[in-house]
Design a protein around this motif. Structure first.
Motif, PDB file in Angstrom:
ATOM      1  N   LYS A 177       0.782  -1.179  -0.063  1.00  0.00           N
ATOM      2  CA  LYS A 177       0.120  -0.120   0.239  1.00  0.00           C
ATOM      3  C   LYS A 177       0.849   1.211   0.037  1.00  0.00           C
ATOM      4  O   LYS A 177       0.664   2.341  -0.776  1.00  0.00           O
ATOM      5  CB  LYS A 177      -0.853  -0.052   1.365  1.00  0.00           C
ATOM      6  N   ALA A 178       2.014   1.257   0.746  1.00  0.00           N
ATOM      7  CA  ALA A 178       2.878   2.578   0.909  1.00  0.00           C
ATOM      8  C   ALA A 178       3.451   2.660  -0.389  1.00  0.00           C
ATOM      9  O   ALA A 178       3.494   3.710  -0.878  1.00  0.00           O
ATOM     10  CB  ALA A 178       3.787   2.051   2.027  1.00  0.00           C
ATOM     11  N   ARG A 179       3.923   1.560  -1.193  1.00  0.00           N
ATOM     12  CA  ARG A 179       4.653   1.706  -2.391  1.00  0.00           C
ATOM     13  C   ARG A 179       3.670   2.080  -3.568  1.00  0.00           C
ATOM     14  O   ARG A 179       3.963   3.002  -4.261  1.00  0.00           O
ATOM     15  CB  ARG A 179       5.158   0.334  -2.811  1.00  0.00           C
ATOM     16  N   ARG A 180       2.480   1.574  -3.456  1.00  0.00           N
ATOM     17  CA  ARG A 180       1.574   2.166  -4.323  1.00  0.00           C
ATOM     18  C   ARG A 180       1.226   3.655  -4.038  1.00  0.00           C
ATOM     19  O   ARG A 180       1.135   4.396  -5.120  1.00  0.00           O
ATOM     20  CB  ARG A 180       0.142   1.276  -4.340  1.00  0.00           C
ATOM     21  N   SER A 181       0.887   3.957  -2.923  1.00  0.00           N
ATOM     22  CA  SER A 181       0.687   5.305  -2.643  1.00  0.00           C
ATOM     23  C   SER A 181       1.948   6.279  -2.816  1.00  0.00           C
ATOM     24  O   SER A 181       1.604   7.500  -3.853  1.00  0.00           O
ATOM     25  CB  SER A 181       0.636   5.718  -1.240  1.00  0.00           C
ATOM     26  N   TYR A 182       3.187   5.861  -3.092  1.00  0.00           N
ATOM     27  CA  TYR A 182       4.191   6.599  -3.347  1.00  0.00           C
ATOM     28  C   TYR A 182       4.500   6.739  -4.828  1.00  0.00           C
ATOM     29  O   TYR A 182       4.523   7.858  -5.519  1.00  0.00           O
ATOM     30  CB  TYR A 182       5.423   5.944  -2.800  1.00  0.00           C
ATOM     31  N   GLU A 183       4.245   5.831  -5.384  1.00  0.00           N
ATOM     32  CA  GLU A 183       4.257   5.645  -6.854  1.00  0.00           C
ATOM     33  C   GLU A 183       3.121   6.507  -7.560  1.00  0.00           C
ATOM     34  O   GLU A 183       3.222   7.489  -8.508  1.00  0.00           O
ATOM     35  CB  GLU A 183       3.946   4.260  -7.583  1.00  0.00           C
ATOM     36  N   ASP A 184       1.697   6.405  -7.039  1.00  0.00           N
ATOM     37  CA  ASP A 184       0.746   7.367  -7.624  1.00  0.00           C
ATOM     38  C   ASP A 184       1.139   8.741  -7.422  1.00  0.00           C
ATOM     39  O   ASP A 184       0.785   9.612  -8.414  1.00  0.00           O
ATOM     40  CB  ASP A 184      -0.588   6.841  -6.901  1.00  0.00           C
ATOM     41  N   MET A 185       1.471   9.157  -6.094  1.00  0.00           N
ATOM     42  CA  MET A 185       1.899  10.581  -5.951  1.00  0.00           C
ATOM     43  C   MET A 185       3.071  10.934  -6.836  1.00  0.00           C
ATOM     44  O   MET A 185       2.792  12.187  -7.473  1.00  0.00           O
ATOM     45  CB  MET A 185       2.285  10.649  -4.438  1.00  0.00           C
ATOM     46  N   PHE A 186       4.126  10.388  -6.841  1.00  0.00           N
ATOM     47  CA  PHE A 186       5.041  10.666  -7.805  1.00  0.00           C
ATOM     48  C   PHE A 186       4.735  10.749  -9.125  1.00  0.00           C
ATOM     49  O   PHE A 186       5.108  11.558 -10.129  1.00  0.00           O
ATOM     50  CB  PHE A 186       6.226   9.957  -7.608  1.00  0.00           C
ATOM     51  N   SER A 187       4.054   9.832  -9.692  1.00  0.00           N
ATOM     52  CA  SER A 187       3.646   9.795 -10.977  1.00  0.00           C
ATOM     53  C   SER A 187       2.536  11.086 -11.345  1.00  0.00           C
ATOM     54  O   SER A 187       2.541  11.737 -12.539  1.00  0.00           O
ATOM     55  CB  SER A 187       2.875   8.423 -11.620  1.00  0.00           C
ATOM     56  N   ALA A 188       1.620  11.471 -10.661  1.00  0.00           N
ATOM     57  CA  ALA A 188       0.730  12.639 -10.666  1.00  0.00           C
ATOM     58  C   ALA A 188       1.567  13.853 -10.721  1.00  0.00           C
ATOM     59  O   ALA A 188       1.369  14.826 -11.467  1.00  0.00           O
ATOM     60  CB  ALA A 188      -0.197  12.578  -9.319  1.00  0.00           C
ATOM     61  N   LEU A 189       2.829  14.159  -9.981  1.00  0.00           N
ATOM     62  CA  LEU A 189       3.476  15.116  -9.824  1.00  0.00           C
ATOM     63  C   LEU A 189       4.253  15.362 -11.006  1.00  0.00           C
ATOM     64  O   LEU A 189       4.551  16.411 -11.824  1.00  0.00           O
ATOM     65  CB  LEU A 189       4.505  15.152  -8.726  1.00  0.00           C
ATOM     66  N   ASN A 190       4.860  14.136 -11.596  1.00  0.00           N
ATOM     67  CA  ASN A 190       5.494  14.091 -12.746  1.00  0.00           C
ATOM     68  C   ASN A 190       4.795  14.476 -14.168  1.00  0.00           C
ATOM     69  O   ASN A 190       5.393  14.711 -15.065  1.00  0.00           O
ATOM     70  CB  ASN A 190       6.603  12.744 -13.099  1.00  0.00           C
ATOM     71  N   ASP A 191       3.379  14.172 -14.042  1.00  0.00           N
ATOM     72  CA  ASP A 191       2.570  14.420 -15.119  1.00  0.00           C
ATOM     73  C   ASP A 191       2.266  15.692 -15.253  1.00  0.00           C
ATOM     74  O   ASP A 191       1.751  16.136 -16.286  1.00  0.00           O
ATOM     75  CB  ASP A 191       1.414  13.194 -15.097  1.00  0.00           C
ATOM     76  N   ALA A 192       2.587  16.346 -14.187  1.00  0.00           N
ATOM     77  CA  ALA A 192       2.231  18.001 -14.338  1.00  0.00           C
ATOM     78  C   ALA A 192       2.990  18.852 -15.185  1.00  0.00           C
ATOM     79  O   ALA A 192       4.180  18.126 -15.614  1.00  0.00           O
ATOM     80  CB  ALA A 192       2.085  18.550 -13.017  1.00  0.00           C
ATOM     81  N   SER A 193       2.740  19.796 -15.845  1.00  0.00           N
ATOM     82  CA  SER A 193       3.497  20.493 -16.597  1.00  0.00           C
ATOM     83  C   SER A 193       5.066  20.729 -16.207  1.00  0.00           C
ATOM     84  O   SER A 193       6.258  20.535 -16.790  1.00  0.00           O
ATOM     85  CB  SER A 193       3.075  21.692 -17.192  1.00  0.00           C
ATOM     86  N   ASP A 194       5.164  21.363 -14.891  1.00  0.00           N
ATOM     87  CA  ASP A 194       6.404  21.459 -14.130  1.00  0.00           C
ATOM     88  C   ASP A 194       6.627  20.662 -12.960  1.00  0.00           C
ATOM     89  O   ASP A 194       6.953  21.381 -11.690  1.00  0.00           O
ATOM     90  CB  ASP A 194       6.509  23.258 -13.809  1.00  0.00           C
ATOM     91  N   GLY A 195       6.304  19.602 -13.062  1.00  0.00           N
ATOM     92  CA  GLY A 195       6.246  18.507 -12.060  1.00  0.00           C
ATOM     93  C   GLY A 195       7.569  18.528 -10.910  1.00  0.00           C
ATOM     94  O   GLY A 195       7.386  18.420  -9.829  1.00  0.00           O
ATOM     95  N   LYS A 196       8.728  18.634 -11.789  1.00  0.00           N
ATOM     96  CA  LYS A 196      10.090  18.572 -10.982  1.00  0.00           C
ATOM     97  C   LYS A 196      10.164  19.744 -10.178  1.00  0.00           C
ATOM     98  O   LYS A 196      10.598  19.723  -8.868  1.00  0.00           O
ATOM     99  CB  LYS A 196      11.145  18.529 -12.096  1.00  0.00           C
TER     100      LYS A 196
END
Length: 168
Positions: A116-135
Motif C-alpha cells: 500500500k505504501a509503495r502504491r501510494s508513493y508511486e501514484d503520488m510521484f507519477s501525478a507530480l511528474n505528469d504535471a507540466s512543471d512537476g519537477k
C-alpha cells in the motif's frame, strides 16, 4: 586586566555554577523569533508556528486542504524511505514530529502495508511528474515539507493542488 566587553557577567548559584536560563526567558526568545518570522502574536504558542509549512497554513497562504495534502506527502515519503531502508537525515526534528514521529529503527514487515505504501508513493510521484512543471513542484514540496526551508510559494501551492486533486 580589564574584562572583555563581549563577556557577559552571569549570576552564580550557591554551588558556584552559572545560573541557568529561566523558562520564561526561553519562551520569550522563542516568541520573539516566531513573531520575527511573520507569525501573528496571538498564534505564537500554536504548534504549527514551529516550522515553515505550518506557518504558511497559519498565515493563510495555503488552505487547510493543501496543508493536509502536504502532511500526507510527508508521511508517504517518510514511510517509503523507511521501507527502502533509507536512514532519516534528522530523525528528531520538528518536521518529523509533525509528519507523525515515525521511528526509522524498526523496518516495516507487513507485506500489505508495504504494498500500500509503495502504491501510494508511486501514484503520488507519477501525478507530480505528469504535471507540466512537476519537477519544480516536487522540489518545492521536498524543500518546504521535508527539509523545513522556505521555497517558492507558487510552485509549492501548485504541487499541493496536484496532490489535493489526486486524493479527492
Amino acid at each position: 586586566m580589564r574584562p572583555s566587553p563581549f563577556l557577559k557577567i552571569k549570576q552564580r548559584e550557591p554551588s558556584g555554577r552559572h545560573q541557568r536560563e529561566r523558562v520564561s526567558d526561553i519562551i520569550a526568545t522563542a516568541t520573539r523569533n516566531r513573531i520575527r518570522m511573520g507569525v501573528h502574536p496571538k498564534e505564537v504558542r500554536n504548534q504549527l508556528a514551529g516550522f515553515a509549512f505550518g506557518r504558511l497554513c497559519l498565515q493563510k497562504i495555503i488552505t487547510q486542504e493543501q496543508y493536509e495534502a502536504g502532511c500526507n506527502f510527508g508521511r508517504i515519503v517518510v514511510t517509503y524511505a523507511r521501507i527502502m531502508g533509507v536512514p532519516s537525515a534528522n530523525p528528531r526534528s520538528i518536521s518529523m514530529i509533525m509528519i507523525g514521529g515515525i521511528d526509522h529503527s524498526e523496518p516495516l514487515t507487513d507485506p500489505e502495508r508495504i504494498a500500500k505504501a509503495r502504491r501510494s508513493y508511486e501514484d503520488m510521484f507519477s501525478a507530480l511528474n505528469d504535471a507540466s512543471d512537476g519537477k519544480r513542484y516536487l522540489n518545492a514540496l521536498k524543500e518546504c515539507i521535508l527539509q523545513d526551508q522556505s521555497t517558492d510559494i507558487g510552485d509549492l501551492r501548485c504541487g499541493l493542488n496536484v496532490l489535493c486533486h489526486l486524493w479527492r
